[in-house]
Design a protein around this motif. Structure first.
Motif, PDB file in Angstrom:
ATOM      1  N   UNK A   1      44.826  36.273  53.763  1.00 11.77           N
ATOM      2  CA  UNK A   1      44.838  35.997  54.811  1.00 11.77           C
ATOM      3  C   UNK A   1      46.186  35.741  54.456  1.00 11.77           C
ATOM      4  N   UNK A   2      46.800  35.168  56.328  1.00 11.62           N
ATOM      5  CA  UNK A   2      48.504  35.494  56.552  1.00 11.62           C
ATOM      6  C   UNK A   2      48.870  34.692  55.548  1.00 11.62           C
ATOM      7  N   UNK A   3      50.660  35.534  55.652  1.00  9.99           N
ATOM      8  CA  UNK A   3      50.969  34.684  54.476  1.00  9.99           C
ATOM      9  C   UNK A   3      51.964  33.669  55.308  1.00  9.99           C
ATOM     10  N   UNK A   4      52.092  33.142  54.615  1.00  5.86           N
ATOM     11  CA  UNK A   4      53.515  31.752  55.502  1.00  5.86           C
ATOM     12  C   UNK A   4      54.376  32.514  55.715  1.00  5.86           C
ATOM     13  N   UNK A   5      55.328  32.981  55.729  1.00  7.26           N
ATOM     14  CA  UNK A   5      55.884  34.187  55.824  1.00  7.26           C
ATOM     15  C   UNK A   5      55.786  35.236  56.922  1.00  7.26           C
ATOM     16  N   UNK A   6      54.527  35.331  57.154  1.00 12.25           N
ATOM     17  CA  UNK A   6      54.264  36.266  58.436  1.00 12.25           C
ATOM     18  C   UNK A   6      55.088  36.280  59.674  1.00 12.25           C
ATOM     19  N   UNK A   7      55.134  36.338  60.138  1.00  7.04           N
ATOM     20  CA  UNK A   7      56.004  36.745  61.644  1.00  7.04           C
ATOM     21  C   UNK A   7      55.564  36.285  62.712  1.00  7.04           C
ATOM     22  N   UNK A   8      53.611  36.686  62.191  1.00  4.66           N
ATOM     23  CA  UNK A   8      53.242  35.889  63.647  1.00  4.66           C
ATOM     24  C   UNK A   8      52.848  34.657  62.884  1.00  4.66           C
ATOM     25  N   UNK A   9      52.632  34.100  62.060  1.00  5.36           N
ATOM     26  CA  UNK A   9      52.307  32.272  61.710  1.00  5.36           C
ATOM     27  C   UNK A   9      52.839  31.317  62.253  1.00  5.36           C
ATOM     28  N   UNK A  10      53.938  31.474  62.909  1.00 10.37           N
ATOM     29  CA  UNK A  10      54.581  30.550  64.000  1.00 10.37           C
ATOM     30  C   UNK A  10      53.749  30.395  65.349  1.00 10.37           C
TER      31      UNK A  10
END
Length: 166
Positions: A45-54
């Motif tokens: 899963x993409x981490x909540x803190x990933x720079x791409x998430x937003x």
């Protein structure tokens, strides 16, 4: 209720989502699973803190907000930001489970009741083998593997799984 919604993402949005995801680092998907689901969840899963998430969440939420078929199918009071899951190698499936009825938004503003779930496909069906979303309901078992950019909406209380990607 099982509703397929084609072309939720435009080709440009799909390309941007895939570009962002290709750059991302992934973490164990069990981080957001409930106690029972964690037993059968084996994906990344993409981490909540990933720079791409937003940017990814904004892209998907904007697409959902302009889609009349989504709104008439789901009748959302509130839309929780999506998670992004990856299935490959040894982390290639998510066994039978039901989604959590109460979800905490990423901003921590309190729990939201989640009655409807949705899966947005970001890869074309011919790009991978397996990976069908199988949803069990009162009418039987339904295997779903849609065109990239398309969405399926279903009750969160439905027992469902993602078959192994081989």
């Amino acid at each position: 209720m099982l509703q397929h919604i084609p072309d939720v993402l435009t080709p440009e949005e799909l390309a941007e989502a895939r570009r962002l995801l290709a750059e991302a680092e992934w973490v164990d998907g069990r981080a957001t699973a409930g106690t029972q689901a964690a037993i059968v969840k084996n994906n990344l899963q993409l981490a909540e803190s990933a720079p791409q998430m937003r940017a990814l969440r904004q892209l998907v939420l904007m697409a959902l907000n302009r889609n009349a078929m989504f709104f008439t199918s789901a009748l959302p009071s509130k839309i929780l930001p999506p998670f992004f899951n990856r299935y490959s190698g040894e982390t290639n499936h998510y066994g039978f489970h039901v989604d959590n009825a109460m979800r905490m938004p990423p901003d921590g503003t309190g729990y939201v009741r989640a009655d409807v779930s949705a899966t947005l496909f970001l890869s074309e069906p011919d790009e991978y083998e397996g990976g069908e979303l199988v949803i069990e309901d009162t009418f039987g078992s339904h295997a779903v593997k849609l065109k990239a950019g398309s969405l399926v909406v279903y009750p969160s209380s439905s027992v469902h799984q993602v078959c192994a990607v081989t």
